[in-house]
Design a protein around this motif. Structure first.
Motif, PDB file in Angstrom:
ATOM      1  N   ALA A  90      87.262  89.438  78.229  1.00 35.61           N
ATOM      2  CA  ALA A  90      87.393  90.015  76.890  1.00 35.61           C
ATOM      3  C   ALA A  90      87.913  88.987  75.900  1.00 35.61           C
ATOM      4  O   ALA A  90      87.410  88.879  74.767  1.00 35.61           O
ATOM      5  CB  ALA A  90      88.317  91.231  76.932  1.00 35.61           C
TER       6      ALA A  90
ATOM      7  N   VAL B 296      85.997  87.586  72.593  1.00 32.71           N
ATOM      8  CA  VAL B 296      86.604  87.598  71.257  1.00 32.71           C
ATOM      9  C   VAL B 296      86.574  86.201  70.645  1.00 32.71           C
ATOM     10  O   VAL B 296      86.252  86.021  69.462  1.00 32.71           O
ATOM     11  CB  VAL B 296      88.052  88.131  71.332  1.00 32.71           C
TER      12      VAL B 296
ATOM     13  N   THR C 188      84.398  85.234  67.385  1.00 35.40           N
ATOM     14  CA  THR C 188      85.063  84.705  66.195  1.00 35.40           C
ATOM     15  C   THR C 188      84.422  83.404  65.739  1.00 35.40           C
ATOM     16  O   THR C 188      84.154  83.203  64.547  1.00 35.40           O
ATOM     17  CB  THR C 188      86.558  84.484  66.476  1.00 35.40           C
TER      18      THR C 188
END
Length: 428
Positions: free
Chosen positions: A37, A41, A45
């Motif tokens: 996870a 992320v 980003t």
């Protein structure tokens, strides 16, 4: 009763053990999911911030190459054509499109619709074809960074005027350009065809990419043969239980854990100050990264050579082969997948290094694209560091885009390592 109690105790113990194993598996799965996870992320980003950098806004202008304004003609010499003030014709085109603009500040803002590179584009065309003088040409020029940021939705025009970089009258100009189909977004070829620049819309990665390629080439040419030779000697020819050999092995293992900036200090003290190697060049960068990469490749190469079954070596020697023939004809070919894997891992580590290169001057602003190992240059990680420290908002997306390109290189190198391992892998 005693047998029944013993059975219950055993069952209770088994139940607790199975429960502990189940919890351990759940903890392991949870750890993997959390790590995955965080990785998602991070990648989301980077990609979300960097993807807009692969597009760039262009402005369409009709340029009148007036000989009286430029003070040159098609018969002028090359020096005169080169030094002509082409910015005047760009300003004349903008003034013609927006005739009501007055005041020094508004005129400056009007000029800032188009990048400064517009004059260089016209100059290059005139130098290539002087007969363009006296004609009217249509050009698509790079838009200034603020215009580009707005076109990508990063500036909210509904904010109060004093809280945004673009003024209301600039939005009116942009709206007119959009209505006349004079503003459009295209693939940002500048990102891969230009060197670094102080102007965000003109900044590209080509200089950093070429600098990284030349630096990695020097590193590979030096580290691979030295590391493989050292590993082969230590495994096949070095005397056993020798204190000097033991000291060398201990130092190799210790060097693999030395902070990378120490190698930069060593390169600064030895290569630059003592041997006089030019600063900020791929040559000095490759020499420093070679020192840092050698322990990794040597350790991986020794493990690969050690994994070759002794029976193969003994069979070759039994058939009359010398130790050198055994090494080059049997041991190294069989150990090559592991050696190549270690080499690619070491090169990937070197590609992402920044600290040692900062010590040898490769943090300098270099606008020209290097053409050899002795030209001043920078590398991709340093380029990312420089862009991340720039105040202009447009450099934020270019920083993330540069990270994406660097990650692409690292993924490609690992894929090459996997393919080479599969190609040279042999079963015994």
């Amino acid at each position: 009763m005693s047998n029944s109690n013993s059975t219950e105790i055993i069952r209770a113990g088994l139940k607790k053990r199975y429960a502990r194993e189940k919890r351990f598996r759940l903890f392991g799965i949870a750890s993997l999911m959390i790590s995955f996870a965080f990785l998602l992320v991070l990648l989301f980003t980077i990609v979300s911030k960097g993807w807009p950098a692969f597009q760039q806004t262009y402005v369409k202008l009709d340029i009148e190459l007036d000989e009286s304004v430029l003070k040159v003609n098609s018969n002028s010499d090359e020096d005169a054509l080169y030094s002509a003030n082409y910015q005047k014709v760009v300003r004349a085109s903008l003034n013609k499109m927006f005739p009501g603009v007055s005041g020094r500040k508004k005129k400056r803002d009007l000029r800032n619709i188009v990048s400064n590179s517009a004059a260089y584009t016209i100059r290059d065309d005139v130098l290539a074809e002087p007969k363009l003088l006296g004609t009217k040409q249509t050009y698509w020029f790079l838009a200034k960074d603020d215009i580009d940021v707005f076109m990508k939705g990063k500036i909210d025009r509904n904010l109060p005027e004093d809280e945004r970089r673009l003024k209301d009258y600039q939005f009116e100009w942009i709206d007119k350009l959009i209505e006349e189909d004079r503003l459009e977004k295209r693939f940002n070829t500048v990102l891969f065809s230009n060197g670094d620049s102080r102007e965000p819309e003109q900044a590209g990665m080509k200089g950093a990419i070429m600098g990284s390629l030349f630096t990695m080439l020097v590193t590979l040419m030096l580290s691979f043969p030295i590391a493989v030779a050292a590993a082969a000697y230590l495994e096949e020819f070095a005397p056993q239980n020798n204190k000097w050999v033991d000291i060398i092995e201990i130092n190799i293992n210790n060097l693999a854990a030395v902070p990378s900036i120490v190698f930069g200090l060593l390169g600064l003290a030895v290569y630059i100050n003592y041997f006089g190697v030019p600063r900020s060049t791929p040559l000095i960068g490759g020499l420093v990264l070679t020192l840092m990469t050698l322990p990794t490749i040597i350790i991986a190469s020794r493990a690969a050579i050690k994994s070759v079954p002794p029976s193969i070596k003994e069979a070759a020697i039994g058939l009359g082969a010398s130790r050198v023939q055994t090494l080059f004809q049997h041991t190294l070919p069989l150990a090559m997948p592991g050696i190549l894997t270690g080499t690619i891992i070491g090169m990937a580590q070197a590609l992402g290094e920044t600290a040692p290169l900062l010590m040898i001057g490769m943090i300098a602003f270099v606008a020209e694209v290097p053409t050899g190992v002795l030209d001043p240059s920078t590398v991709m990680p340093v380029q990312i560091y420089l862009w991340s420290d720039s105040p202009e908002r447009a450099f934020t997306e270019r920083t993330s885009a540069a990270i994406m390109v660097l990650l692409g290189f690292l993924v490609a190198m690992n894929l090459i390592a996997i393919m080479l391992r599969k190609k040279f892998e042999r079963r015994w």
